[in-house]
Design an enzyme around this catalytic site. Structure first.
Site, PDB file in Angstrom:
ATOM      1  N   HIS A 242     -14.655   0.232  -0.636  1.00  0.00           N
ATOM      2  CA  HIS A 242     -13.519  -0.602  -0.237  1.00  0.00           C
ATOM      3  C   HIS A 242     -12.403   0.189   0.451  1.00  0.00           C
ATOM      4  O   HIS A 242     -11.267  -0.265   0.504  1.00  0.00           O
ATOM      5  CB  HIS A 242     -12.975  -1.370  -1.451  1.00  0.00           C
ATOM      6  CG  HIS A 242     -13.951  -2.387  -1.971  1.00  0.00           C
ATOM      7  ND1 HIS A 242     -13.873  -2.928  -3.231  1.00  0.00           N
ATOM      8  CD2 HIS A 242     -15.029  -2.963  -1.379  1.00  0.00           C
ATOM      9  CE1 HIS A 242     -14.868  -3.797  -3.389  1.00  0.00           C
ATOM     10  NE2 HIS A 242     -15.589  -3.824  -2.294  1.00  0.00           N
TER      11      HIS A 242
ATOM     12  N   ARG B  84       1.414   1.745  -3.587  1.00  0.00           N
ATOM     13  CA  ARG B  84       0.183   2.229  -4.255  1.00  0.00           C
ATOM     14  C   ARG B  84      -0.015   3.728  -3.993  1.00  0.00           C
ATOM     15  O   ARG B  84      -0.430   4.478  -4.855  1.00  0.00           O
ATOM     16  CB  ARG B  84      -1.060   1.471  -3.760  1.00  0.00           C
ATOM     17  CG  ARG B  84      -1.038  -0.029  -3.937  1.00  0.00           C
ATOM     18  CD  ARG B  84      -1.318  -0.463  -5.373  1.00  0.00           C
ATOM     19  NE  ARG B  84      -0.275  -0.083  -6.316  1.00  0.00           N
ATOM     20  CZ  ARG B  84       0.939  -0.648  -6.404  1.00  0.00           C
ATOM     21  NH1 ARG B  84       1.294  -1.632  -5.617  1.00  0.00           N
ATOM     22  NH2 ARG B  84       1.801  -0.246  -7.295  1.00  0.00           N
TER      23      ARG B  84
ATOM     24  N   TYR C 194       0.820  -1.219   0.000  1.00  0.00           N
ATOM     25  CA  TYR C 194       0.000   0.000   0.000  1.00  0.00           C
ATOM     26  C   TYR C 194       0.853   1.267   0.000  1.00  0.00           C
ATOM     27  O   TYR C 194       0.430   2.295  -0.536  1.00  0.00           O
ATOM     28  CB  TYR C 194      -1.031  -0.034   1.145  1.00  0.00           C
ATOM     29  CG  TYR C 194      -2.135  -1.018   0.829  1.00  0.00           C
ATOM     30  CD1 TYR C 194      -3.139  -0.686  -0.069  1.00  0.00           C
ATOM     31  CD2 TYR C 194      -2.129  -2.303   1.359  1.00  0.00           C
ATOM     32  CE1 TYR C 194      -4.119  -1.597  -0.423  1.00  0.00           C
ATOM     33  CE2 TYR C 194      -3.118  -3.222   1.024  1.00  0.00           C
ATOM     34  CZ  TYR C 194      -4.108  -2.856   0.130  1.00  0.00           C
ATOM     35  OH  TYR C 194      -5.069  -3.765  -0.224  1.00  0.00           O
TER      36      TYR C 194
ATOM     37  N   ASN D 258     -13.075   1.674  -5.896  1.00  0.00           N
ATOM     38  CA  ASN D 258     -11.660   2.037  -5.979  1.00  0.00           C
ATOM     39  C   ASN D 258     -11.190   2.717  -4.692  1.00  0.00           C
ATOM     40  O   ASN D 258     -11.945   3.453  -4.056  1.00  0.00           O
ATOM     41  CB  ASN D 258     -11.428   2.980  -7.160  1.00  0.00           C
ATOM     42  CG  ASN D 258     -11.779   2.320  -8.474  1.00  0.00           C
ATOM     43  OD1 ASN D 258     -11.916   1.101  -8.530  1.00  0.00           O
ATOM     44  ND2 ASN D 258     -11.943   3.105  -9.518  1.00  0.00           N
ATOM     45  N   VAL D 259      -9.935   2.482  -4.376  1.00  0.00           N
ATOM     46  CA  VAL D 259      -9.366   3.096  -3.175  1.00  0.00           C
ATOM     47  C   VAL D 259      -8.544   4.335  -3.524  1.00  0.00           C
ATOM     48  O   VAL D 259      -8.016   5.004  -2.637  1.00  0.00           O
ATOM     49  CB  VAL D 259      -8.525   2.069  -2.367  1.00  0.00           C
ATOM     50  CG1 VAL D 259      -9.416   0.927  -1.895  1.00  0.00           C
ATOM     51  CG2 VAL D 259      -7.344   1.538  -3.164  1.00  0.00           C
ATOM     52  N   ASP D 260      -8.462   4.653  -4.817  1.00  0.00           N
ATOM     53  CA  ASP D 260      -7.764   5.885  -5.206  1.00  0.00           C
ATOM     54  C   ASP D 260      -8.682   7.090  -4.962  1.00  0.00           C
ATOM     55  O   ASP D 260      -9.858   6.932  -4.619  1.00  0.00           O
ATOM     56  CB  ASP D 260      -7.291   5.799  -6.669  1.00  0.00           C
ATOM     57  CG  ASP D 260      -8.444   5.732  -7.674  1.00  0.00           C
ATOM     58  OD1 ASP D 260      -9.339   6.602  -7.605  1.00  0.00           O
ATOM     59  OD2 ASP D 260      -8.462   4.819  -8.520  1.00  0.00           O
TER      60      ASP D 260
HETATM   61  P1  OAD Z   1     -11.649  -5.830 -11.963  1.00  0.00           P
HETATM   62  O1  OAD Z   1     -10.191  -5.872 -12.261  1.00  0.00           O
HETATM   63  O2  OAD Z   1     -12.311  -7.058 -11.486  1.00  0.00           O
HETATM   64  O3  OAD Z   1     -12.430  -5.376 -13.268  1.00  0.00           O
HETATM   65  C1  OAD Z   1     -11.997  -4.277 -14.029  1.00  0.00           C
HETATM   66  C2  OAD Z   1     -12.988  -4.028 -15.133  1.00  0.00           C
HETATM   67  O4  OAD Z   1     -12.545  -2.880 -15.822  1.00  0.00           O
HETATM   68  C3  OAD Z   1     -13.095  -5.161 -16.159  1.00  0.00           C
HETATM   69  O5  OAD Z   1     -14.460  -5.431 -16.440  1.00  0.00           O
HETATM   70  C4  OAD Z   1     -12.396  -4.574 -17.394  1.00  0.00           C
HETATM   71  O6  OAD Z   1     -12.970  -5.036 -18.623  1.00  0.00           O
HETATM   72  C5  OAD Z   1     -12.654  -3.093 -17.204  1.00  0.00           C
HETATM   73  N1  OAD Z   1     -11.706  -2.202 -17.871  1.00  0.00           N
HETATM   74  C6  OAD Z   1     -10.393  -2.383 -18.160  1.00  0.00           C
HETATM   75  N2  OAD Z   1      -9.880  -1.283 -18.749  1.00  0.00           N
HETATM   76  C7  OAD Z   1     -10.894  -0.380 -18.831  1.00  0.00           C
HETATM   77  C8  OAD Z   1     -11.006   0.962 -19.312  1.00  0.00           C
HETATM   78  N3  OAD Z   1      -9.973   1.607 -19.856  1.00  0.00           N
HETATM   79  N4  OAD Z   1     -12.203   1.580 -19.216  1.00  0.00           N
HETATM   80  C9  OAD Z   1     -13.286   0.934 -18.671  1.00  0.00           C
HETATM   81  N5  OAD Z   1     -13.233  -0.312 -18.192  1.00  0.00           N
HETATM   82  C10 OAD Z   1     -12.056  -0.962 -18.266  1.00  0.00           C
HETATM   83  O7  OAD Z   1     -11.876  -4.598 -10.953  1.00  0.00           O
HETATM   84  P2  OAD Z   1     -13.110  -4.305  -9.995  1.00  0.00           P
HETATM   85  O8  OAD Z   1     -14.378  -4.800 -10.587  1.00  0.00           O
HETATM   86  O9  OAD Z   1     -13.014  -2.875  -9.614  1.00  0.00           O
HETATM   87  O10 OAD Z   1     -11.274  -5.008  -3.938  1.00  0.00           O
HETATM   88  O11 OAD Z   1     -12.745  -5.189  -8.755  1.00  0.00           O
HETATM   89  C11 OAD Z   1     -13.556  -5.170  -7.622  1.00  0.00           C
HETATM   90  C12 OAD Z   1     -12.741  -5.334  -6.383  1.00  0.00           C
HETATM   91  O12 OAD Z   1     -11.905  -6.481  -6.473  1.00  0.00           O
HETATM   92  C13 OAD Z   1     -11.762  -4.210  -6.128  1.00  0.00           C
HETATM   93  O13 OAD Z   1     -12.333  -3.102  -5.481  1.00  0.00           O
HETATM   94  C14 OAD Z   1     -10.749  -4.851  -5.248  1.00  0.00           C
HETATM   95  C15 OAD Z   1     -10.590  -6.165  -5.972  1.00  0.00           C
HETATM   96  O14 OAD Z   1     -10.116  -7.180  -5.265  1.00  0.00           O
HETATM   97  C16 OAD Z   1     -10.453  -4.923  -2.893  1.00  0.00           C
HETATM   98  O15 OAD Z   1      -9.275  -4.645  -2.977  1.00  0.00           O
HETATM   99  C17 OAD Z   1     -11.121  -5.176  -1.585  1.00  0.00           C
END
Ligand code: OAD
Length: 228
Positions: free
Chosen positions: A107, A59, A56, A90-92
């Site tokens: 998160h 990050r 972190y 997102n945590v950003d």
């Molecule tokens: P994921 O990595 O699971 O999914 C990212 C999504 O973004 C995918 O559907 C990609 O197709 C899409 N993507 C990639 N590039 C993109 C772009 N330029 N524009 C739009 N979409 C794009 O991430 P999250 O769904 O956010 O939790 O993951 C959920 C949680 O899992 C996170 O908050 C984190 C992780 O583990 C914790 O850390 C607790």
């Protein structure tokens, strides 16, 4: 003057991808070269807290120079026309950096740490590092203010209330693979128009899908929303 419509936007890692922050599931289960479960789970913290703190710290350092992209900016500008509520996984802090005023972090937040003894003791540290041995005022180790796998999601109740009041609901850049965040869509009223921006095929029924990157797709989505 009529009240602005409530536009609720659930965002995930994809919205920050074009700001140089890697997504989770696009990278073979690796997140910036770390095993996600080692650095983003409560078991990982108990196993190797120094590794988790280092992760972190890196990050936060990365976030220091990251800039909001066109998608964050477009959602911030949409506040002039809509009552925009961002619910982000997102945590950003890129939504805030773009100017969004109502941002709920499901998160947690990278720029905060908290006491391991009293979770109500939360400290804003900006982009600074936290190391093993750094303690809160009660003398207990500080930990990232992040919701890890294996932990409850305290902001979920508020997120559900926001989703239930949506006039328009949008999902941007999330695989919808992580619960309870992904269940938010089930609380949205049935007659509420729903939009999705993601280059991948995220299976959600009854949604208008824009298969584009966020920087392009969010602007296209807002054009469609403006015509409702
Ligand atoms: P994921 O990595 O699971 O999914 C990212 C999504 O973004 C995918 O559907 C990609 O197709 C899409 N993507 C990639 N590039 C993109 C772009 N330029 N524009 C739009 N979409 C794009 O991430 P999250 O769904 O956010 O939790 O993951 C959920 C949680 O899992 C996170 O908050 C984190 C992780 O583990 C914790 O850390 C607790």
């Amino acid at each position: 003057m009529t009240a602005k419509k409530k536009l609720v936007v659930l965002t995930g890692a994809g919205i920050s991808a074009e700001s140089g922050i890697r997504t989770f599931r696009d990278a073979d289960g690796l997140w910036e070269n770390y095993d996600v479960m080692k650095v983003a789970s409560i078991d990982g913290w108990y196993d190797d807290p120094k590794l988790v703190l280092q992760f972190y710290n890196e990050r936060r350092e990365q976030l220091r120079t990251a800039k909001p992209n066109a998608a964050h900016v477009a959602l911030a500008e949409a506040q002039q026309r809509y009552d925009v509520h961002i619910v982000t996984q997102n945590v950003d802090n890129l939504h805030e950096a773009a100017g969004s005023k109502q941002v709920l972090h499901l998160h947690g937040e990278l720029t905060k740490v908290r006491s391991t003894k009293n979770p109500a003791l939360i400290y804003d540290i900006g982009y600074k590092s936290v190391n093993w041995g750094d303690t809160c005022e009660l003398g207990s180790q500080l930990r990232p203010h992040i919701v890890w796998f294996g932990e409850a999601v305290p902001a979920m109740d508020e997120a559900v209330q926001i989703a239930q009041q949506a006039d328009i609901f949008a999902v941007v850049g999330t695989s919808m693979a992580v619960y309870p965040a992904a269940s938010l869509i089930y609380y949205v009223p049935d007659d509420c128009p729903k939009f999705l921006v993601d280059p991948a095929d995220v299976p959600i029924s009854g949604i208008t899908a824009i298969r584009e990157k966020a920087s392009v797709g969010v602007a296209q989505m807002l054009e469609l929303i403006d015509k409702l």
